[in-house]
Motif scaffolding. Structure first.
Motif, PDB file in Angstrom:
ATOM      1  N   GLU A  68       0.841  -1.206   0.000  1.00 20.37           N
ATOM      2  CA  GLU A  68       0.000   0.000   0.000  1.00 20.37           C
ATOM      3  C   GLU A  68       0.876   1.256   0.000  1.00 20.37           C
ATOM      4  N   ARG A  69       1.963   1.233   0.739  1.00 23.49           N
ATOM      5  CA  ARG A  69       2.876   2.375   0.732  1.00 23.49           C
ATOM      6  C   ARG A  69       3.543   2.519  -0.630  1.00 23.49           C
ATOM      7  N   VAL A  70       3.844   1.405  -1.283  1.00 28.12           N
ATOM      8  CA  VAL A  70       4.403   1.465  -2.640  1.00 28.12           C
ATOM      9  C   VAL A  70       3.412   2.144  -3.584  1.00 28.12           C
ATOM     10  N   TRP A 172      -1.028  -6.601  -7.461  1.00 31.56           N
ATOM     11  CA  TRP A 172      -2.201  -6.345  -6.635  1.00 31.56           C
ATOM     12  C   TRP A 172      -3.385  -7.170  -7.107  1.00 31.56           C
ATOM     13  N   ARG A 173      -4.093  -7.763  -6.142  1.00 31.96           N
ATOM     14  CA  ARG A 173      -5.303  -8.525  -6.457  1.00 31.96           C
ATOM     15  C   ARG A 173      -6.552  -7.667  -6.381  1.00 31.96           C
ATOM     16  N   ARG A 174      -6.390  -6.441  -5.941  1.00 35.15           N
ATOM     17  CA  ARG A 174      -7.460  -5.447  -6.012  1.00 35.15           C
ATOM     18  C   ARG A 174      -6.808  -4.068  -6.058  1.00 35.15           C
ATOM     19  N   VAL A 175      -7.548  -3.097  -6.502  1.00 33.92           N
ATOM     20  CA  VAL A 175      -6.996  -1.748  -6.636  1.00 33.92           C
ATOM     21  C   VAL A 175      -6.578  -1.247  -5.254  1.00 33.92           C
ATOM     22  N   ALA A 177      -5.752   1.131  -2.088  1.00 31.46           N
ATOM     23  CA  ALA A 177      -6.489   2.303  -1.603  1.00 31.46           C
ATOM     24  C   ALA A 177      -5.862   3.601  -2.093  1.00 31.46           C
ATOM     25  N   ALA A 178      -4.526   3.642  -2.208  1.00 32.98           N
ATOM     26  CA  ALA A 178      -3.860   4.865  -2.680  1.00 32.98           C
ATOM     27  C   ALA A 178      -4.250   5.177  -4.120  1.00 32.98           C
ATOM     28  N   TYR A 179      -4.370   4.138  -4.957  1.00 33.32           N
ATOM     29  CA  TYR A 179      -4.825   4.348  -6.331  1.00 33.32           C
ATOM     30  C   TYR A 179      -6.266   4.869  -6.338  1.00 33.32           C
ATOM     31  N   PHE A 268      -7.815  -7.563  -9.730  1.00 37.08           N
ATOM     32  CA  PHE A 268      -7.523  -6.144  -9.917  1.00 37.08           C
ATOM     33  C   PHE A 268      -8.537  -5.538 -10.886  1.00 37.08           C
ATOM     34  N   GLU A 269      -8.792  -6.222 -11.991  1.00 36.25           N
ATOM     35  CA  GLU A 269      -9.761  -5.699 -12.958  1.00 36.25           C
ATOM     36  C   GLU A 269     -11.165  -5.660 -12.365  1.00 36.25           C
ATOM     37  N   VAL A 270     -11.548  -6.699 -11.633  1.00 36.87           N
ATOM     38  CA  VAL A 270     -12.883  -6.728 -11.036  1.00 36.87           C
ATOM     39  C   VAL A 270     -13.067  -5.573 -10.058  1.00 36.87           C
ATOM     40  N   SER A 271     -12.070  -5.358  -9.211  1.00 37.39           N
ATOM     41  CA  SER A 271     -12.204  -4.287  -8.222  1.00 37.39           C
ATOM     42  C   SER A 271     -12.158  -2.911  -8.894  1.00 37.39           C
ATOM     43  N   LEU A 272     -11.404  -2.772  -9.987  1.00 35.58           N
ATOM     44  CA  LEU A 272     -11.383  -1.507 -10.711  1.00 35.58           C
ATOM     45  C   LEU A 272     -12.751  -1.210 -11.311  1.00 35.58           C
ATOM     46  N   ARG A 273     -13.372  -2.222 -11.881  1.00 38.25           N
ATOM     47  CA  ARG A 273     -14.709  -2.020 -12.461  1.00 38.25           C
ATOM     48  C   ARG A 273     -15.739  -1.695 -11.376  1.00 38.25           C
ATOM     49  N   ASP A 274     -15.629  -2.369 -10.231  1.00 38.21           N
ATOM     50  CA  ASP A 274     -16.556  -2.070  -9.140  1.00 38.21           C
ATOM     51  C   ASP A 274     -16.391  -0.625  -8.678  1.00 38.21           C
ATOM     52  N   TRP A 275     -15.141  -0.198  -8.519  1.00 41.98           N
ATOM     53  CA  TRP A 275     -14.892   1.183  -8.093  1.00 41.98           C
ATOM     54  C   TRP A 275     -15.428   2.163  -9.138  1.00 41.98           C
ATOM     55  N   ALA A 276     -15.179   1.866 -10.406  1.00 37.85           N
ATOM     56  CA  ALA A 276     -15.587   2.782 -11.472  1.00 37.85           C
ATOM     57  C   ALA A 276     -17.105   2.901 -11.571  1.00 37.85           C
ATOM     58  N   VAL A 277     -17.810   1.806 -11.381  1.00 41.85           N
ATOM     59  CA  VAL A 277     -19.277   1.857 -11.432  1.00 41.85           C
ATOM     60  C   VAL A 277     -19.815   2.760 -10.336  1.00 41.85           C
ATOM     61  N   ARG A 278     -19.243   2.636  -9.133  1.00 48.09           N
ATOM     62  CA  ARG A 278     -19.713   3.462  -8.024  1.00 48.09           C
ATOM     63  C   ARG A 278     -19.415   4.942  -8.248  1.00 48.09           C
ATOM     64  N   ARG A 279     -18.343   5.231  -8.950  1.00 51.17           N
ATOM     65  CA  ARG A 279     -17.912   6.615  -9.149  1.00 51.17           C
ATOM     66  C   ARG A 279     -18.368   7.210 -10.481  1.00 51.17           C
TER      67      ARG A 279
END
Length: 452
Positions: A68-70, A172-175, A177-179, A268-279
């Motif tokens: 996460e720090r990276v 990363w297996r999910r996006v 938090a820093a991203y 990573f792709e699944v969590s990116l799509r989930d984040w994008a749908v919400r936003r």
């Protein structure tokens, strides 16, 4: 924590500088693999191993890696103010950086590379490398439950370093938090997010637990069968690295066609799509079957972009590996074609693309020396053949060619070469994402590039 010479680290640095209107003159970290070209091979190998030991992580440092720090460090490379009309995420590819700069958006990798000590290692013992890497990965994973660690043991690309250090691709297996915070704070409302995925596969051993292991890699320019104990290519590679093919006993493969180390975790792709749908941000995916396909499509895109702005789009620079500078490319109005590395396959792909393209008036070639000997590398005559496609100017960088293939050249060398190109300002206005995707689709679909 992030390997100094990793391509992803260089690409983030180069893209961030380009978005600030700066070049890569300060990127001066060459690989340790080729700093001693004049010494006898055994002496050179020993010196290379000692140099690598000064930058590789200790066992305790590897256990302290905080993914996460990276991620926070990566996003902090970008300008601290302003919003972007989109973002590009995913696999490390030089043309992804050029695409991001043409769009005026950041590029962020879906993983990063860690190099750690292997004190009692041997380049010809992949079984022992797997055991050591599994122990390191286990300690790293205890503090990072959101990553997968792919270990790569490849003497063809790393030479003697494969027996002194282990290379871990942390994905990363999910996006992270820093991203997510960066994208939420810095993207325009409704701005699209592009996800680039390297679709190449490789045989992998995966016993579960978040650590997997592969012998060799696609970037070696060799095939999986070339890492069989009886393969002539392996015997030559191990002989150059100080190993013995008679001791080569690779671990069993459990997944014959797994995504290679430069791939993107499906989570990573699944969590990116989930984040994008919400936003409210659309996600567009670009699936890349081979690096040269995206390189050719991006070069075609740049040519059209430059000509739409009234420029010639008639001068080409062929970059390689870490030898690139997106800002100098835009400043000079150049068309960039990126070779993943100096393998014959990469260089041949550039030749085929040039043979089928409208001729360029000038062709500058920046061959990054791989730093280690291998039967897969292109010779200088093949690089000269690429430059020969220029109608009036044909230039192969002499500094990069001097001592090729076992020397090492820092990224700033690309800046030094490209600064000699004539100015062609102002730069074209940023490309809209939908226009860029249409151009990629038109150019790359016939070669297997999939834009969805």
């Amino acid at each position: 924590m992030v390997s100094v010479g990793s391509v992803a680290r260089v690409l983030v640095a180069a893209t961030a500088r380009a978005l600030r209107g700066a070049d890569c003159a300060d990127l001066s970290h060459p690989s340790t693999a080729g700093r001693f070209p004049g010494a006898p091979e055994p002496v050179r190998r020993a010196a290379v191993v000692r140099a690598a030991g000064r930058v590789a992580l200790s066992v305790d440092q590897a256990a302290a890696v905080d993914a996460e720090r990276v991620a926070g460090w990566l996003v902090d490379q970008y300008p601290a103010a302003g919003r972007f009309p989109g973002a590009v995420l995913g696999s490390a590819h030089g043309s992804a950086a050029h695409l991001a700069v043409a769009l005026g958006v950041p590029w962020l990798p879906a993983g990063f590379e860690v190099t750690a000590h292997w004190n009692d290692g041997a380049v010809d013992r992949p079984d022992r490398a797997r055991d050591h890497g599994a122990a390191l990965a286990g300690r790293l994973l205890r503090g990072n439950d959101d990553v997968h660690v792919r270990q790569v043991h490849c003497p063809a690309t790393r030479g003697a370093l494969a027996g002194a250090t282990v290379s871990l691709a942390v994905r990363w297996r999910r996006v992270p938090a820093a991203y997510a915070r960066f994208l939420a704070d810095r993207l325009d409302p409704g701005a699209p997010v592009l996800l680039l995925r390297d679709a190449r596969t490789w045989p992998v051993g995966d016993a579960g637990g978040g650590h997997s292991f592969q012998v060799g890699c696609p970037a070696s320019g060799l095939d999986p069968v070339d890492f069989h104990p009886d393969a002539p290519a392996l015997r030559q590679v191990l002989r150059c690295a100080g190993g013995d093919s008679g001791r080569w006993d690779p671990p069993q493969v459990s997944v014959p066609r797994a995504p290679a180390e430069n791939g993107v975790e499906s989570g990573f792709e699944v969590s990116l799509r989930d984040w994008a749908v919400r936003r409210g941000h659309p996600v567009r995916r670009v699936l890349v079957p081979r690096p040269e396909v995206l390189s050719a499509a991006t070069a075609d895109l740049y040519r059209g972009w430059l000509r739409a702005a009234g420029k010639t789009g008639d001068r080409l620079v062929v970059e390689c590996g870490r030898l690139l500078d997106p800002w100098q490319v835009v400043r000079a109005g150049l068309v960039p074609y990126w070779c993943e590395n100096a393998t014959r396959r990469s260089v041949s792909a550039a030749e085929w693309w040039l043979a089928g393209s409208e001729p360029f008036s000038s062709v500058d070639v920046l061959p990054e020396p791989p730093g280690v000997p291998s039967p897969a590398w292109a010779g200088l005559p093949q690089w000269l053949a690429v430059a020969a496609f220029g109608r009036r100017r044909r230039a192969l960088d002499r500094v990069a060619a001097r001592g090729y293939p076992v020397t090492s050249v820092p990224t700033r060398r690309a800046t030094e070469v490209l600064r000699g190109q004539a100015y062609d300002l102002p730069a074209p206005p940023p490309l809209p994402v939908d226009v860029a995707l249409a151009a990629l689709r038109a150019s790359g679909t016939g070669q297997g590039l999939l834009v969805t």
